[in-house]
Write a protein that holds these residues in place. Structure first.
Motif, mmCIF file in Angstrom:
data_model
loop_
_atom_site.group_PDB
_atom_site.id
_atom_site.type_symbol
_atom_site.label_atom_id
_atom_site.label_comp_id
_atom_site.label_asym_id
_atom_site.label_seq_id
_atom_site.Cartn_x
_atom_site.Cartn_y
_atom_site.Cartn_z
ATOM 1 N N HIS A 193 170.243 111.701 10.044
ATOM 2 C CA HIS A 193 168.943 111.096 9.756
ATOM 3 C C HIS A 193 168.202 110.773 11.048
ATOM 4 N N VAL A 194 168.263 111.699 11.970
ATOM 5 C CA VAL A 194 167.442 111.656 13.180
ATOM 6 C C VAL A 194 166.304 112.636 12.974
ATOM 7 N N GLY A 195 165.073 112.151 13.051
ATOM 8 C CA GLY A 195 163.926 113.025 12.833
ATOM 9 C C GLY A 195 163.758 113.346 11.358
ATOM 10 N N LEU A 235 163.951 94.883 5.635
ATOM 11 C CA LEU A 235 164.638 95.977 6.317
ATOM 12 C C LEU A 235 164.674 95.785 7.826
ATOM 13 N N GLU A 236 163.883 94.812 8.313
ATOM 14 C CA GLU A 236 163.824 94.633 9.763
ATOM 15 C C GLU A 236 165.108 94.030 10.301
ATOM 16 N N ARG A 237 165.898 93.364 9.434
ATOM 17 C CA ARG A 237 167.057 92.631 9.938
ATOM 18 C C ARG A 237 168.093 93.544 10.568
ATOM 19 N N ASN A 238 168.541 94.548 9.818
ATOM 20 C CA ASN A 238 169.540 95.466 10.351
ATOM 21 C C ASN A 238 168.980 96.285 11.502
ATOM 22 N N SER A 239 167.702 96.713 11.391
ATOM 23 C CA SER A 239 167.096 97.531 12.436
ATOM 24 C C SER A 239 166.975 96.742 13.729
ATOM 25 N N SER A 240 166.477 95.496 13.625
ATOM 26 C CA SER A 240 166.335 94.650 14.810
ATOM 27 C C SER A 240 167.695 94.368 15.430
ATOM 28 N N TYR A 241 168.677 94.140 14.571
ATOM 29 C CA TYR A 241 170.041 93.881 15.032
ATOM 30 C C TYR A 241 170.568 95.074 15.830
ATOM 31 N N ALA A 242 170.313 96.291 15.347
ATOM 32 C CA ALA A 242 170.790 97.486 16.031
ATOM 33 C C ALA A 242 170.133 97.640 17.393
ATOM 34 N N PHE A 243 168.808 97.456 17.467
ATOM 35 C CA PHE A 243 168.117 97.564 18.748
ATOM 36 C C PHE A 243 168.586 96.470 19.710
ATOM 37 N N HIS A 244 168.765 95.265 19.191
ATOM 38 C CA HIS A 244 169.120 94.132 20.042
ATOM 39 C C HIS A 244 170.561 94.220 20.536
ATOM 40 N N ARG A 245 171.499 94.414 19.612
ATOM 41 C CA ARG A 245 172.908 94.402 19.982
ATOM 42 C C ARG A 245 173.391 95.719 20.573
ATOM 43 N N ALA A 304 167.934 109.653 23.307
ATOM 44 C CA ALA A 304 166.764 110.427 23.738
ATOM 45 C C ALA A 304 165.544 110.162 22.870
ATOM 46 N N HIS A 305 165.765 109.861 21.584
ATOM 47 C CA HIS A 305 164.669 109.625 20.634
ATOM 48 C C HIS A 305 164.945 108.305 19.903
ATOM 49 N N PRO A 306 164.814 107.173 20.590
ATOM 50 C CA PRO A 306 165.277 105.890 20.033
ATOM 51 C C PRO A 306 164.567 105.439 18.772
ATOM 52 N N TYR A 307 163.360 105.935 18.518
ATOM 53 C CA TYR A 307 162.622 105.480 17.343
ATOM 54 C C TYR A 307 162.730 106.458 16.178
ATOM 55 N N GLU A 308 163.566 107.491 16.340
ATOM 56 C CA GLU A 308 163.634 108.520 15.306
ATOM 57 C C GLU A 308 165.009 108.650 14.677
ATOM 58 N N TRP A 309 165.904 107.713 14.952
ATOM 59 C CA TRP A 309 167.122 107.627 14.164
ATOM 60 C C TRP A 309 166.872 106.540 13.135
ATOM 61 N N PHE A 310 166.656 106.958 11.903
ATOM 62 C CA PHE A 310 166.207 106.038 10.860
ATOM 63 C C PHE A 310 167.421 105.342 10.249
ATOM 64 N N ASN A 311 167.798 104.285 10.932
ATOM 65 C CA ASN A 311 169.068 103.615 10.751
ATOM 66 C C ASN A 311 168.794 102.200 10.259
ATOM 67 N N PHE A 312 168.355 102.081 8.981
ATOM 68 C CA PHE A 312 167.826 100.822 8.475
ATOM 69 C C PHE A 312 168.846 100.055 7.624
ATOM 70 N N PHE A 313 170.096 100.126 7.986
ATOM 71 C CA PHE A 313 171.125 99.374 7.276
ATOM 72 C C PHE A 313 172.207 99.008 8.287
ATOM 73 N N ASP A 329 160.279 97.436 18.672
ATOM 74 C CA ASP A 329 161.017 98.681 18.441
ATOM 75 C C ASP A 329 161.130 98.984 16.951
ATOM 76 N N VAL A 330 161.384 97.946 16.158
ATOM 77 C CA VAL A 330 161.495 98.127 14.713
ATOM 78 C C VAL A 330 160.187 98.674 14.149
ATOM 79 N N TYR A 331 159.069 98.095 14.571
ATOM 80 C CA TYR A 331 157.776 98.564 14.072
ATOM 81 C C TYR A 331 157.561 100.032 14.439
ATOM 82 N N ARG A 332 157.848 100.395 15.683
ATOM 83 C CA ARG A 332 157.662 101.790 16.114
ATOM 84 C C ARG A 332 158.564 102.730 15.322
#
Length: 294
Positions: A120-122, A48-58, A277-286, A70-73
């Motif tokens: 799916h925020v929070g 699941l880290e692939r899409n999440s890491s991609y979102a944070f990076h790109r 505002a809450h970068p680690y709480e949008w659970f966007n794992f795809f 960021d993915v871990y957090r």
């Protein structure tokens, strides 16, 4: 390529039952601590880290190393939200504060129907437990395929709060009749606006890229012509939740065919603001933007 989201809580049925039991008999901080032991394994094995890491990076401009942290957090926050859901199933009581409560409850006391447009925020599920009232019955539009344990436990808690579920299953149109009946009774519909399960979508700009949002959700809002409340639910220290609510409005000056698209972009803009505002709480794992398959 459709968004790769199955709508299913992870873990076996036995693990989910065990989690409810653990929370019933221990301090909730115990499962929080245990989560660290298996979180990295879970992320890597599920890939699941692939899409999440991609979102944070790109999309957020983070370096690859920063994106990994960021993915871990993000997954740690998500894990706490999942544990909190099971805690509610086990009878745990959280302190919940609702912002703009008076305006929201004015809508709840009105005879007309109401739409709660979640994201799916929070912890959006916490809002369903906290924002229901005896005045209006709330119906959560849920997609079939969720774990039977979660569905059963969720239904028990919802029933205590004057809430039930309208389950959407592929090929079955019975949910349409249930939705129309709910609105005709002046009830509340709760539906997520950031998960597309079918092929129809509305392109919206989020974090400087185009993402497809579910056309049916926003077309439904335009058809129903009900007030639309947008709730965001964030976890705070000391096991407290804070719910922010605001109203979205259909732009009736636009041609009818454009109103759903405009409403979707309003939702997307507010979603983006909360995600920043809450970068680690949008659970966007795809692959939310479908960029990896473009």
């Amino acid at each position: 390529m459709t968004q790769n989201w199955r709508g299913t809580t992870g873990g076996t049925h036995g693990m989910q039952h065990a989690l409810v039991s653990l929370i019933r008999h221990t301090d909730i901080r115990v499962p929080y601590a245990l989560m660290h032991l298996w979180l990295i394994w879970y992320i890597l094995v599920r890939k699941l880290e692939r899409n999440s890491s991609y979102a944070f990076h790109r999309r957020r401009g983070r370096s690859r190393l920063q994106a990994a942290f960021d993915v871990y957090r993000s997954f740690y926050h998500f894990g706490k939200v999942v544990i909190d859901r099971f805690a509610v199933y086990g009878g745990y009581q959280f302190d919940v504060v609702v912002e703009n409560k008076e305006r929201y409850y004015d809508k709840m006391s009105s005879p007309e129907g109401l739409v709660l447009l979640f994201s799916h925020v929070g912890n959006s599920e916490m809002a369903a437990y906290s924002m229901a009232t005896p005045d209006k019955r709330m119906h959560i539009i849920a997609y079939g395929g969720e774990s039977p344990v979660v569905m059963a436990e969720r239904a028990k808690v919802l029933a205590k709060n004057n809430v039930d579920m309208i389950v959407v299953n592929p090929g079955d149109m019975s949910h349409i009749y249930a939705i129309n009946e709910a609105i005709s009774h002046g009830d509340v519909l709760a539906v997520a606006g950031d998960r597309r399960m079918g092929d129809k979508s509305l392109p919206c700009t989020i974090l400087n890229a185009t993402a497809p949002l579910p056309a049916g959700v926003f077309q439904l809002c335009v058809t129903l012509r009900c007030p639309i409340i947008l709730p965001f639910v964030f976890k705070e220290p000391n096991n407290r939740y804070h719910i922010f609510t605001e109203e979205l409005h259909i732009n009736t000056s636009l041609p009818r065919a454009q109103q759903a698209a405009d409403l979707a972009q309003q939702f997307a803009t507010r979603l983006e603001q909360m995600a920043i505002a809450h970068p680690y709480e949008w659970f966007n794992f795809f692959d939310f933007w479908n960029e990896r398959h473009a």
